[in-house]
Design an enzyme around this catalytic site. Structure first.
Site, PDB file in Angstrom:
ATOM      1  CD1 TRP A 178      -2.493  -1.617  -0.019  1.00  0.00           C
ATOM      2  CD2 TRP A 178      -3.165  -1.078   2.062  1.00  0.00           C
ATOM      3  NE1 TRP A 178      -3.667  -2.273   0.233  1.00  0.00           N
ATOM      4  CE2 TRP A 178      -4.108  -1.961   1.494  1.00  0.00           C
ATOM      5  CE3 TRP A 178      -3.374  -0.603   3.364  1.00  0.00           C
ATOM      6  CZ2 TRP A 178      -5.241  -2.378   2.191  1.00  0.00           C
ATOM      7  CZ3 TRP A 178      -4.498  -1.024   4.058  1.00  0.00           C
ATOM      8  CH2 TRP A 178      -5.417  -1.901   3.468  1.00  0.00           C
ATOM      9  CE  LYS A 179       4.537   1.169  -4.208  1.00  0.00           C
ATOM     10  NZ  LYS A 179       5.248   1.528  -5.398  1.00  0.00           N
TER      11      LYS A 179
ATOM     12  N   GLY B  47       1.578  -2.804  -6.155  1.00  0.00           N
ATOM     13  CA  GLY B  47       1.403  -1.504  -5.513  1.00  0.00           C
ATOM     14  C   GLY B  47       0.021  -0.946  -5.797  1.00  0.00           C
ATOM     15  N   GLY B  48      -0.057  -0.064  -6.783  1.00  0.00           N
ATOM     16  CA  GLY B  48      -1.292   0.663  -7.112  1.00  0.00           C
ATOM     17  C   GLY B  48      -2.543  -0.211  -7.165  1.00  0.00           C
TER      18      GLY B  48
ATOM     19  N   GLY C 226       5.047   1.662 -10.731  1.00  0.00           N
ATOM     20  CA  GLY C 226       4.154   2.816 -10.770  1.00  0.00           C
ATOM     21  C   GLY C 226       4.155   3.547 -12.105  1.00  0.00           C
TER      22      GLY C 226
ATOM     23  CB  SER D 124       3.065  -1.726 -13.962  1.00  0.00           C
ATOM     24  OG  SER D 124       3.599  -0.437 -13.700  1.00  0.00           O
TER      25      SER D 124
ATOM     26  CG  HIS E  74       9.823  -0.956  -2.146  1.00  0.00           C
ATOM     27  ND1 HIS E  74       9.897   0.209  -2.872  1.00  0.00           N
ATOM     28  CD2 HIS E  74       8.839  -1.694  -2.710  1.00  0.00           C
ATOM     29  CE1 HIS E  74       8.978   0.169  -3.831  1.00  0.00           C
ATOM     30  NE2 HIS E  74       8.324  -0.975  -3.760  1.00  0.00           N
TER      31      HIS E  74
HETATM   32  P1  PGA Z   1       3.205  -0.787  -8.666  1.00  0.00           P
HETATM   33  O1  PGA Z   1       4.209  -0.913  -7.411  1.00  0.00           O
HETATM   34  O2  PGA Z   1       2.438  -2.092  -8.732  1.00  0.00           O
HETATM   35  O3  PGA Z   1       2.334   0.385  -8.360  1.00  0.00           O
HETATM   36  O4  PGA Z   1       4.051  -0.602  -9.887  1.00  0.00           O
HETATM   37  C1  PGA Z   1       4.904  -2.095  -7.111  1.00  0.00           C
HETATM   38  C2  PGA Z   1       5.774  -1.917  -5.893  1.00  0.00           C
HETATM   39  O5  PGA Z   1       6.429  -0.881  -5.747  1.00  0.00           O
HETATM   40  O6  PGA Z   1       5.851  -2.809  -5.028  1.00  0.00           O
END
Ligand code: PGA
Length: 248
Positions: free
Chosen positions: A10-11, A233-234, A172, A212, A94
């Site tokens: 989730w960052k 992530g997203g 991202g 992504s 990360h």
């Molecule tokens: P993302 O991020 O899926 O938004 O590209 C992946 C991550 O940083 O773990």
């Protein structure tokens, strides 16, 4: 057989109320228990998620930790504090931590050793920048990151570690590595682990791809032979999207 492991990162997103809403929905949707899943959330959401996911099999992870037991380290969180919350996993190394917060191969190794001495399982991220890939040195670079992360780690401990290959240029950006590029690098990571330990050990280890990953490309990626999971992530921020990935 390696059990697929699909994780959400989730960052720096979601307040407690938002985390609770996600968990309510996601625990209803999560049926496919043959696939392991975990959410890596901000520290402030961990207690809520542990509580909400109790008894569901959905695991909870932190996104960073300090390697010292305690001390004068303003702003840091210790492994003991995470154990106290009954967190299952922790991400280390990360690329965003390496790029913006001074994480190095050396601190990744220190954190890995400290986590392996605890109840919390580590997930180590590696991956090259666009510049490194364009210079053709990406394999050498990632191999070196793996060797440094696992320095002085026994093979009994190594099997407990999950690795995520995340090319920085794919994080991202909407730009995914091709499934062949991702699989090639996961193959290289596994052969590096076989050199460090042995084939039997490396064959047991979970290697994820991240960068992504979304519902549209999850099954292509997950069906590659050397890719055992994904770090998302997203697309992990919405329960409906994330469950589609988990159910690839
Ligand atoms: P993302 O991020 O899926 O938004 O590209 C992946 C991550 O940083 O773990």
């Amino acid at each position: 057989m390696r059990t697929p492991f699909i994780c959400g990162n989730w960052k720096m997103f979601k307040k407690r109320e938002e985390a609770r809403d996600f968990a309510l929905k996601f625990r209803e949707l999560y049926q496919n228990k043959s696939i392991k899943t975990a959410i890596f959330a901000p520290f402030t959401d961990l207690e809520t998620l542990v509580e909400m996911f109790k008894g569901t099999g959905i695991m909870v992870g932190a996104q960073n930790v300090h390697y010292e037991k305690e001390g004068a380290f303003t702003g840091e969180v210790s492994i003991g504090m995470l154990e106290d919350l009954a967190v299952d996993y922790c991400i280390i190394g990360h690329s965003e931590r390496r790029e913006y917060f001074g994480e190095t191969d050396e601190t990744v190794n220190l954190k890995l050793k400290a986590l392996l001495n605890s109840k919390i399982l580590p997930l180590v991220c590696v991956g090259e920048s666009l510049e490194t890939r364009e210079s053709g040195k990406e394999k050498e670079f990632v191999k070196n990151q793996v060797e440094l992360a696992f320095k002085e780690i026994s093979k009994e401990d190594a099997v407990k570690v999950t690795i995520a290959y995340e090319p920085i240029w794919a994080i991202g950006t909407g730009k995914t590595a091709t499934k062949e590029e991702a699989n090639d690098m996961c193959t290289l990571i596994r052969s590096t682990l076989a050199e460090l330990y042995d084939k039997e050990t490396s064959d047991k280890m979970i290697i994820q791809y991240g960068g992504s990953v979304k519902p549209e490309n999850a099954s292509d990626i997950m069906n590659m032979p050397e890719i055992d999971g994904a770090l998302v992530g997203g697309a992990s921020l919405e329960p409906l999207k994330f469950i589609e990935i988990v159910n690839f």
